[in-house]
Scaffold this active site. Structure first.
Site, PDB file in Angstrom:
ATOM      1  N   ILE A   1      20.290 -19.368  -6.703  1.00 57.82           N
ATOM      2  CA  ILE A   1      19.926 -18.773  -7.994  1.00 57.82           C
ATOM      3  C   ILE A   1      19.823 -17.253  -7.839  1.00 57.82           C
ATOM      4  CG2 ILE A   1      18.265 -18.875  -9.894  1.00 57.82           C
ATOM      5  CD1 ILE A   1      19.662 -21.568  -9.379  1.00 57.82           C
TER       6      ILE A   1
ATOM      7  N   CYS B   1      12.221 -16.693   0.207  1.00 60.88           N
ATOM      8  CA  CYS B   1      13.432 -16.982  -0.574  1.00 60.88           C
ATOM      9  C   CYS B   1      14.664 -16.897   0.320  1.00 60.88           C
ATOM     10  CB  CYS B   1      13.582 -16.022  -1.735  1.00 60.88           C
ATOM     11  SG  CYS B   1      15.151 -16.288  -2.596  1.00 60.88           S
TER      12      CYS B   1
ATOM     13  N   LYS C   1       3.767 -18.565   0.524  1.00 57.47           N
ATOM     14  CA  LYS C   1       4.793 -19.621   0.484  1.00 57.47           C
ATOM     15  C   LYS C   1       5.688 -19.497   1.708  1.00 57.47           C
ATOM     16  CE  LYS C   1       7.536 -22.668  -1.852  1.00 57.47           C
ATOM     17  NZ  LYS C   1       7.966 -22.594  -3.237  1.00 57.47           N
TER      18      LYS C   1
ATOM     19  N   GLY D   1      15.031 -31.402  -2.406  1.00 60.80           N
ATOM     20  CA  GLY D   1      15.145 -32.790  -2.863  1.00 60.80           C
ATOM     21  C   GLY D   1      14.855 -33.784  -1.748  1.00 60.80           C
TER      22      GLY D   1
ATOM     23  N   GLY E   1       8.323 -30.757  -0.978  1.00 63.00           N
ATOM     24  CA  GLY E   1       9.620 -30.965  -0.338  1.00 63.00           C
ATOM     25  C   GLY E   1      10.061 -32.391  -0.611  1.00 63.00           C
TER      26      GLY E   1
HETATM   27  O1  RRO Z   1      15.889 -17.791  -6.849  1.00 64.39           O
HETATM   28  C1  RRO Z   1      16.258 -18.417  -5.838  1.00 64.39           C
HETATM   29  O2  RRO Z   1      17.435 -18.446  -5.486  1.00 64.39           O
HETATM   30  C2  RRO Z   1      15.314 -19.135  -4.964  1.00 64.39           C
HETATM   31  C3  RRO Z   1      14.069 -18.666  -4.603  1.00 64.39           C
HETATM   32 BR1  RRO Z   1      13.333 -17.099  -5.289  1.00 64.39          BR
HETATM   33  C4  RRO Z   1      13.300 -19.394  -3.665  1.00 64.39           C
HETATM   34  O3  RRO Z   1      12.191 -19.025  -3.252  1.00 64.39           O
HETATM   35  N1  RRO Z   1      13.815 -20.546  -3.170  1.00 64.39           N
HETATM   36  C5  RRO Z   1      15.023 -20.999  -3.541  1.00 64.39           C
HETATM   37  O4  RRO Z   1      15.459 -22.051  -3.061  1.00 64.39           O
HETATM   38  N2  RRO Z   1      15.762 -20.297  -4.448  1.00 64.39           N
END
Ligand code: RRO
Length: 288
Positions: free
Chosen positions: A72, A131, A165, A217, A243
């Site tokens: 993302i 992230c 986190k 998942g 998780g």
């Molecule tokens: O936005 C992302 O791509 C993302 C974030 Br911030 C995160 O902490 N963990 C993830 O799997 N995607």
């Protein structure tokens, strides 16, 4: 099952994983029915950064046999956009609000923590040091000393409880958790996603616009359970476990492994009411 999470009272232990439930879109879709039967006992926002971000180029998702890979890339309106547009709506939710923040430097993280902590609507702050989808590829939370420096830097800037986190993409997540605790964290949450990749079956090139992504998942549940157990054994602060949780049985496994709270992530995409179901199933299992 009432929970005291770092001094904040929750009606139960079920949270959402950051970025896995868009409460503003859900309110538009379901109206006030969402507020009457809100699926979580506290709500964690999608991670925000200081400046607005577009996020990664598409495609951003790949479905695996047992979950997702996401790339993302942290799209968000930035701190000011969040305050102006999202915070007023999130403040209407019937549960405490946890704001997730990520900085590209310690100073940025400090600004985010200080400014978020000034808002009455914000009960707790989650520091996303994990992230997997940032351009630099550098993840603060992969290293105990880097994590400690980040937490030490922001700790004096707010009186709000700080949740760190954690990433599963670390050599020793329990060492990172201990470093966070010693630096002043009030809780830790784990796991964020595991780094992964998928290839486009036609071109044989990476499918995701960001090349790699984060795996989540059911596929990651056993890994998450082990990491939650080893982190819970290493720290005295509350652990928020997540998780691949998709049932009350899974949630109770995480709590047996030492989690004080659990969070639902990928399952929310399959069933936006998963939190309600899992809380009910968990209640039946533990007899409340
Ligand atoms: O936005 C992302 O791509 C993302 C974030 Br911030 C995160 O902490 N963990 C993830 O799997 N995607």
């Amino acid at each position: 099952m009432k929970i005291d999470l770092c001094g904040i009272q929750l009606a139960g232990p079920v949270l959402n994983g950051s970025g896995t439930f868009d409460a503003i879109a859900a309110r538009r879709a379901f109206g006030d029915a969402l507020l009457e039967r809100f699926p979580f006992h506290a709500f964690v926002s999608k991670t925000i950064t200081l400046a607005p971000r577009e996020g990664n180029p598409p495609p951003r998702l790949w479905e695996t046999p047992a979950g997702l890979i996401n790339s993302i890339g942290l799209p968000n309106k930035g701190l000011e956009g969040f305050f102006a547009h999202d915070l007023p709506e999130l403040a209407e939710l019937p549960v405490p609000l946890i704001v997730s923040v990520m900085g590209f430097s310690r100073d940025e993280l400090g600004t985010l923590v200080q400014r978020a902590g000034e808002r009455d609507e914000v009960a707790l702050i989650e520091l996303n040091v994990s992230c997997p989808n940032v351009e630099t590829g550098l993840v603060m939370g992969a290293d105990p000393a880097e994590t400690a420096r980040a937490v030490e830097h922001v700790r004096p800037l707010t009186d709000r409880p700080l949740i760190v986190k954690l990433t599963p993409n670390a050599t020793d997540p329990a060492a990172v958790a201990s470093a966070a605790e010693q630096a002043g964290a009030d809780a830790v949450s784990l796991i964020n996603t595991l780094k992964g990749m998928a290839l486009d079956p036609r071109t044989r090139q990476p499918w995701l616009g960001g090349t790699t992504g984060g795996v989540s998942g059911p596929a990651v549940r056993a890994i998450a359970l082990e990491q939650v157990g080893s982190v819970a054994a290493a720290v005295g602060i509350p652990v928020i476990g997540m998780g691949g949780i998709a049932s009350g049985r899974h949630a109770s496994d995480f709590m047996s492994a030492g989690a004080a709270c659990v969070a639902i992530g990928t399952e929310n995409f399959r069933d936006p009411a998963a939190g309600l179901r899992i809380a009910a199933e968990l209640g039946e299992r533990v007899g409340v």
